[in-house]
Design a protein around this motif. Structure first.
Motif, PDB file in Angstrom:
ATOM      1  N   ARG A 219       0.833  -1.216   0.000  1.00 45.82           N
ATOM      2  CA  ARG A 219       0.000   0.000   0.000  1.00 45.82           C
ATOM      3  C   ARG A 219       0.861   1.258   0.000  1.00 45.82           C
ATOM      4  O   ARG A 219       0.546   2.242  -0.668  1.00 45.82           O
ATOM      5  N   GLN A 220       1.950   1.216   0.748  1.00 43.38           N
ATOM      6  CA  GLN A 220       2.849   2.366   0.774  1.00 43.38           C
ATOM      7  C   GLN A 220       3.528   2.572  -0.575  1.00 43.38           C
ATOM      8  O   GLN A 220       3.858   3.703  -0.948  1.00 43.38           O
TER       9      GLN A 220
ATOM     10  N   SER B 129      -0.003   5.984 -12.218  1.00 44.45           N
ATOM     11  CA  SER B 129       0.233   4.570 -11.896  1.00 44.45           C
ATOM     12  C   SER B 129       1.618   4.395 -11.282  1.00 44.45           C
ATOM     13  O   SER B 129       2.360   3.470 -11.605  1.00 44.45           O
ATOM     14  N   VAL B 130       1.962   5.303 -10.367  1.00 43.07           N
ATOM     15  CA  VAL B 130       3.298   5.313  -9.774  1.00 43.07           C
ATOM     16  C   VAL B 130       3.376   4.281  -8.647  1.00 43.07           C
ATOM     17  O   VAL B 130       2.554   4.266  -7.736  1.00 43.07           O
ATOM     18  N   VAL B 131       4.387   3.411  -8.739  1.00 39.48           N
ATOM     19  CA  VAL B 131       4.675   2.432  -7.687  1.00 39.48           C
ATOM     20  C   VAL B 131       6.156   2.574  -7.347  1.00 39.48           C
ATOM     21  O   VAL B 131       7.008   2.477  -8.230  1.00 39.48           O
ATOM     22  N   VAL B 132       6.459   2.813  -6.061  1.00 36.26           N
ATOM     23  CA  VAL B 132       7.837   3.002  -5.623  1.00 36.26           C
ATOM     24  C   VAL B 132       8.086   2.144  -4.390  1.00 36.26           C
ATOM     25  O   VAL B 132       7.378   2.267  -3.392  1.00 36.26           O
TER      26      VAL B 132
ATOM     27  N   LEU C 285       1.246   5.029  -4.946  1.00 32.76           N
ATOM     28  CA  LEU C 285       1.021   6.408  -4.548  1.00 32.76           C
ATOM     29  C   LEU C 285      -0.429   6.839  -4.650  1.00 32.76           C
ATOM     30  O   LEU C 285      -0.857   7.769  -3.976  1.00 32.76           O
ATOM     31  N   ASP C 286      -1.218   6.154  -5.484  1.00 31.12           N
ATOM     32  CA  ASP C 286      -2.643   6.481  -5.604  1.00 31.12           C
ATOM     33  C   ASP C 286      -3.434   5.169  -5.586  1.00 31.12           C
ATOM     34  O   ASP C 286      -3.961   4.734  -6.613  1.00 31.12           O
ATOM     35  N   PRO C 287      -3.527   4.515  -4.420  1.00 32.61           N
ATOM     36  CA  PRO C 287      -4.178   3.196  -4.358  1.00 32.61           C
ATOM     37  C   PRO C 287      -5.663   3.267  -4.695  1.00 32.61           C
ATOM     38  O   PRO C 287      -6.351   4.235  -4.358  1.00 32.61           O
ATOM     39  N   LYS C 288      -6.151   2.240  -5.396  1.00 29.92           N
ATOM     40  CA  LYS C 288      -7.548   2.162  -5.815  1.00 29.92           C
ATOM     41  C   LYS C 288      -8.199   0.918  -5.221  1.00 29.92           C
ATOM     42  O   LYS C 288      -7.563  -0.121  -5.067  1.00 29.92           O
ATOM     43  N   ARG C 289      -9.487   1.019  -4.909  1.00 31.76           N
ATOM     44  CA  ARG C 289     -10.253  -0.169  -4.565  1.00 31.76           C
ATOM     45  C   ARG C 289     -10.508  -0.966  -5.838  1.00 31.76           C
ATOM     46  O   ARG C 289     -10.707  -0.420  -6.901  1.00 31.76           O
TER      47      ARG C 289
END
Length: 392
Positions: free
Chosen positions: A100-101, A236-239, A104-108
């Motif tokens: 989850r961290q 769709s940023v994932v870090v 950056l813009d988590p969606k259900r």
């Protein structure tokens, strides 16, 4: 090999066998038909028997590709640090939080919901055993089914989220080994029925973005500024981080600007830029009376196989401590590494993984013709009846 490592390898084998289906129903965040492919590449370290828990996070970080692969890798980096089944609840919570961290813009309506459900279910009834296996799978199944109503893109297409489904398949295989469950389980086709085919009225919107995967050495400086700036450069940023390294995924219309920014923040160890305009053009699948599957993956590229609706059974290319399914490893990269003097070898898929491909094929298609090429020499083909192992 520990029980956790063996369960992870079995989970990967199950996931791998349904990767083509995951590609076909990939709608969110963009319909680029690569969720299954990216999960196979990203989680390939799990099928290596000699990988230690200490080395695994770094290998997953380097292998992770695409939106789904990076999120799954972030979860598994912590989840698979459990030493036994008694530690899985704590590990699931830690993995859920890390994934989850990373988004950056988590969606259900994504695989994040599967991680939430897993952590919640294990918290209520740990540790998992054979009697709790089917109830746990039912909870995870319901979470996958709910995705089709939570995201408008999925509801319009009439499917469940492919990333969520991929992690369900992985976790079902994982916990079947952990709990030593001996009974039969319903097939994926039976569990999700009409949510595995995109409705005929749906059509993809071509993307103008580029999919970026990068690994950045920040020399220990992992300030929040890096992450905040990336949100202004794409979506769709994932870090996720591994020691002094940041693994970064995003979609952007300006890849050069992203590359320049990352270079200014540290040493760019890896950079991959893929134009998604081609990926969002959904292929027209050929519907044959008999479905073909073959282990001649070295002679047939994946794009041709996808156009012809042929199932490829991969071996693995091993380079150093990294592995990749052979049909997903570009020959150019292999030759470049060989020219630098690196030792490249191959390894067969496990008997379990190969068997899962047989099971997946007979559950999806009425008639299947297996063109056995390499396996006829190794004996790694149809070691036992697939029909009696999993009901249709």
């Amino acid at each position: 090999m520990s029980i956790i490592s063996r369960a992870a390898a079995d989970g990967y084998g199950c996931l791998s066998s349904w990767a083509d289906l995951l590609d076909r129903i990939n709608v969110f965040p963009v319909p680029d038909s690569d969720t299954g492919t990216n999960l196979r590449i990203s989680l390939a370290p799990l099928q290596q028997p000699d990988i230690t828990p200490t080395d695994l996070p770094g290998l997953l970080a380097r292998s992770a590709t695409g939106n789904s692969g990076n999120i799954a890798a972030a979860f598994l980096q912590d989840f698979l640090q459990a030493k036994n089944s008694n530690q899985l609840t704590t590990a699931a919570i830690s993995g859920r939080d890390k994934s989850r961290q990373a988004v950056l813009d988590p969606k259900r309506g994504t695989m994040l919901d599967i991680f939430d459900t897993l952590a919640m279910t294990l918290t209520k009834q740990p540790p998992p055993d054979a009697t709790g296996f089917l109830p746990l799978c039912k909870q995870l199944q319901n979470a996958v089914l709910a995705t089709s109503d939570l995201l408008p893109e999925l509801k319009t297409a009439g499917v469940v989220d492919s990333g969520a489904l991929g992690m369900f398949i992985f976790l079902e295989g994982f916990f079947k080994t952990i709990t030593a469950f001996q009974g039969a389980t319903p097939s994926v086709s039976h569990r999700f029925k009409d949510k595995l085919t995109i409705v005929p009225t749906w059509s993809p919107i071509p993307s103008t973005s580029h999919c970026i995967d990068a690994l950045l050495d920040t020399a220990g400086d992992q300030s929040g500024g890096t992450v905040r700036e990336l949100t202004a450069l794409g979506d769709s940023v994932v870090v996720s981080n591994d020691n002094s390294k940041l693994k970064i995924h995003l979609h952007t219309s300006n890849p050069r600007r992203v590359q320049d920014y990352l270079t200014s923040m540290g040493a760019l160890i890896h950079w991959h830029d893929e134009d998604m305009a081609v990926q969002t053009q959904q292929p027209i699948l050929i519907d044959r009376p008999v479905h073909i599957m073959t282990d001649a993956a070295g002679s047939l590229d994946r794009e041709t196989a996808k156009r012809q609706n042929i199932t490829l059974l991969d071996s693995y290319i091993i380079a150093g401590d990294q592995s990749c399914p052979e049909s997903l490893c570009p020959p150019r990269q292999i030759y470049e590494r060989m020219s630098r003097g690196e030792r490249i070898s191959t390894a067969q898929a496990s008997t379990f993984e190969r068997h899962q491909h047989y099971v997946s094929a007979i559950q999806q298609y009425k008639k299947v013709l297996y063109l056995c090429v390499g396996s006829v020499y190794t004996g790694n083909c149809f070691g036992r009846s697939v029909e009696r192992c999993y009901p249709p």
